[in-house]
Every structure is written in structure tokens, then in C-alpha cells.
Design a protein around this motif. Structure first.
Motif, mmCIF file in Angstrom:
data_model
loop_
_atom_site.group_PDB
_atom_site.id
_atom_site.type_symbol
_atom_site.label_atom_id
_atom_site.label_comp_id
_atom_site.label_asym_id
_atom_site.label_seq_id
_atom_site.Cartn_x
_atom_site.Cartn_y
_atom_site.Cartn_z
ATOM 1 N N LYS A 1 0.828 -1.214 0.000
ATOM 2 C CA LYS A 1 0.000 0.000 0.000
ATOM 3 C C LYS A 1 0.859 1.259 0.000
ATOM 4 C CE LYS A 1 -3.939 -2.238 0.301
ATOM 5 N NZ LYS A 1 -5.308 -1.848 0.466
ATOM 6 N N GLY A 2 2.050 1.188 0.582
ATOM 7 C CA GLY A 2 2.975 2.320 0.514
ATOM 8 C C GLY A 2 3.389 2.605 -0.923
ATOM 9 N N ILE A 3 3.691 1.559 -1.671
ATOM 10 C CA ILE A 3 4.050 1.722 -3.089
ATOM 11 C C ILE A 3 2.864 2.250 -3.890
ATOM 12 C CG2 ILE A 3 4.712 0.488 -5.195
ATOM 13 C CD1 ILE A 3 6.458 -1.343 -3.382
ATOM 14 N N GLU A 4 1.677 1.756 -3.575
ATOM 15 C CA GLU A 4 0.459 2.228 -4.251
ATOM 16 C C GLU A 4 0.316 3.751 -4.086
ATOM 17 O OE1 GLU A 4 -4.252 0.994 -4.305
ATOM 18 O OE2 GLU A 4 -3.161 0.834 -2.412
ATOM 19 N N GLY A 5 0.432 4.232 -2.853
ATOM 20 C CA GLY A 5 0.343 5.668 -2.598
ATOM 21 C C GLY A 5 1.476 6.448 -3.238
ATOM 22 N N LEU A 6 2.660 5.865 -3.237
ATOM 23 C CA LEU A 6 3.824 6.507 -3.853
ATOM 24 C C LEU A 6 3.633 6.697 -5.353
ATOM 25 C CD1 LEU A 6 6.841 7.422 -3.449
ATOM 26 C CD2 LEU A 6 7.461 5.088 -4.061
ATOM 27 N N ILE A 7 3.148 5.669 -6.029
ATOM 28 C CA ILE A 7 2.929 5.753 -7.480
ATOM 29 C C ILE A 7 1.965 6.881 -7.813
ATOM 30 C CG2 ILE A 7 1.857 4.577 -9.462
ATOM 31 C CD1 ILE A 7 2.947 1.915 -8.259
ATOM 32 N N VAL A 8 0.828 6.901 -7.138
ATOM 33 C CA VAL A 8 -0.176 7.932 -7.430
ATOM 34 C C VAL A 8 0.350 9.305 -7.059
ATOM 35 C CG1 VAL A 8 -2.483 8.785 -6.832
ATOM 36 C CG2 VAL A 8 -2.107 6.355 -7.223
ATOM 37 N N GLY A 9 0.938 9.428 -5.890
ATOM 38 C CA GLY A 9 1.441 10.723 -5.450
ATOM 39 C C GLY A 9 2.537 11.274 -6.331
ATOM 40 N N PHE A 10 3.369 10.401 -6.846
ATOM 41 C CA PHE A 10 4.476 10.850 -7.692
ATOM 42 C C PHE A 10 3.998 11.270 -9.076
ATOM 43 C CE2 PHE A 10 8.166 10.211 -10.479
ATOM 44 C CZ PHE A 10 9.095 10.994 -9.816
ATOM 45 N N PHE A 11 3.072 10.508 -9.641
ATOM 46 C CA PHE A 11 2.671 10.757 -11.017
ATOM 47 C C PHE A 11 1.359 11.524 -11.185
ATOM 48 C CE2 PHE A 11 5.382 6.949 -11.436
ATOM 49 C CZ PHE A 11 6.325 7.467 -12.308
ATOM 50 N N ALA A 12 0.445 11.434 -10.225
ATOM 51 C CA ALA A 12 -0.898 11.994 -10.435
ATOM 52 C C ALA A 12 -1.273 13.095 -9.459
ATOM 53 C CB ALA A 12 -1.935 10.881 -10.365
ATOM 54 N N SER A 13 -0.322 13.634 -8.711
ATOM 55 C CA SER A 13 -0.697 14.649 -7.738
ATOM 56 C C SER A 13 -0.750 16.052 -8.347
ATOM 57 C CB SER A 13 0.264 14.643 -6.554
ATOM 58 O OG SER A 13 1.559 15.020 -6.960
ATOM 59 N N LYS A 14 -0.239 16.209 -9.512
ATOM 60 C CA LYS A 14 -0.272 17.517 -10.179
ATOM 61 C C LYS A 14 -1.640 17.746 -10.808
ATOM 62 C CE LYS A 14 4.188 17.794 -9.458
ATOM 63 N NZ LYS A 14 4.324 17.050 -8.241
ATOM 64 N N ASP A 15 -1.899 18.993 -11.192
ATOM 65 C CA ASP A 15 -3.150 19.281 -11.894
ATOM 66 C C ASP A 15 -3.096 18.622 -13.272
ATOM 67 O OD1 ASP A 15 -4.333 20.809 -9.908
ATOM 68 O OD2 ASP A 15 -3.353 22.648 -10.584
ATOM 69 N N MET A 16 -4.015 17.724 -13.493
ATOM 70 C CA MET A 16 -4.093 17.051 -14.784
ATOM 71 C C MET A 16 -5.526 16.608 -15.013
ATOM 72 S SD MET A 16 -2.393 13.259 -14.031
ATOM 73 C CE MET A 16 -0.762 13.884 -14.025
#
Length: 166
Positions: A82-97
Motif C-alpha cells: 500500500k505504501g508503493i500504491e500511494g507513492l505511485i499515485v502521489g508521484f505521477f498523479a498529484s499535479k493538476d491534470m
């Protein structure tokens, strides 16, 4: 992110992920695991606050829920998965898109979760049990993507309304 905000948002994410994960648990007897709604919250926190918060909230919050609800044998694996799951989203999808660009990232993250639990389930309980668990994890994953997008855009809309006059 400043240290104070990082600590506050991390604590909040751990608490909310833990509680939401504990509220609805559908046991999977074959692997001694369960289906839950925590992934949706992990994805929302990661989209709102980035990789660090996504990883901390996802890993620690979900592992804590495992420990508190009698699934402690899964906690070390959950911490990583679950840490990796959050990391993936936070790294790639946290910006305005746009949602169109955000959805594939969310899908990648939840598929990492499904695959991670499949690997661990295979190791702990055998291929048959792990294959049985995939269907529940895919339902959990798909629900998490849909629910997280609805929550994320609702939060962004409310945020826009309240920050417009400031």
C-alpha cells in the motif's frame, strides 16, 4: 512541503486510511485477508498531497488497520504494497491534470496492489488461494479508482469555492 505540514498531513492520512479500512471489511477465508475501502482514501490523499503523504498514509494506515483488526500477519506486506500504491499515485498523479491522464496512473497503482497481494498470497497460501483472492482485489481496485476520482474532484470543487473569496 514544510515539516509541520508533512507531519500533520501524514498523521491525518494514517488515521483516515486506518479508520476507512477498518469500517468495511469483507473477509477472504482462503488467504486470511479481506476486501476494504481504504484504497480509495489512499488514492485521494496521494492525489491531493503527493508521494510522501500517499506512501506514509497508504503504508502505515493500512498496516495499522491490519494490526488492529486481527490481520497482523499481513501488516508487513501491506506496509510495502500500500505504501508503493500511494507513492505511485502521489508521484505521477498529484499535479493538476485531466481525469483522462489521471485514470491510467490510478489503474497502474491499484494493479500494483492486486499483483503485490497475489505474490504474497501465493507464497503464504498457494496459487489456488491467491487466484481466488484476485477477483476480490480487482473489485476493490476498480471501486477505489471510481470512488477516489469522485472524492478528489468533489474536494477540488469545494476547495475552489472556499478559496475563491480569499
Amino acid at each position: 512541503m514544510k515539516t509541520t505540514k508533512l507531519i500533520a498531513y501524514s498523521g491525518l492520512s494514517v488515521a483516515v486510511v486506518t479508520v476507512v479500512t477498518m469500517v468495511v471489511q469483507i473477509p477472504i477465508p482462503q488467504t486470511k485477508g479481506y476486501i476494504n475501502l481504504g484504497d480509495a482514501v489512499i488514492l485521494v490523499f496521494a492525489m491531493l498531497f503527493g508521494a510522501k503523504i500517499g506512501m506514509i498514509g497508504g503504508g502505515l494506515g493500512s498496516a495499522l488497520a491490519d494490526i488492529l483488526t486481527g490481520y497482523a500477519h499481513w501488516a508487513p506486506f501491506t506496509l510495502i504494497i500500500k505504501g508503493i500504491e500511494g507513492l505511485i499515485v502521489g508521484f505521477f498523479a498529484s499535479k493538476d491534470m485531466s481525469a483522462g491522464k489521471r485514470v491510467p496512473i490510478l489503474i497502474l497503482a491499484v494493479l500494483e496492489m492486486v499483483f503485490g497481494y497475489f505474490l504474497v498470497g501465493t507464497r503464504l497460501y498457494g496459487m489456488g488461494a491467491a487466484l481466488f483472492e484476485i477477483q476480490g482485489n480487482l473489485i476493490q481496485a476498480g471501486s477505489a479508482v471510481i470512488i477516489s476520482l469522485l472524492l478528489f474532484y468533489a474536494i477540488k470543487r469545494v476547495e475552489k469555492v472556499y478559496t475563491r473569496d480569499v
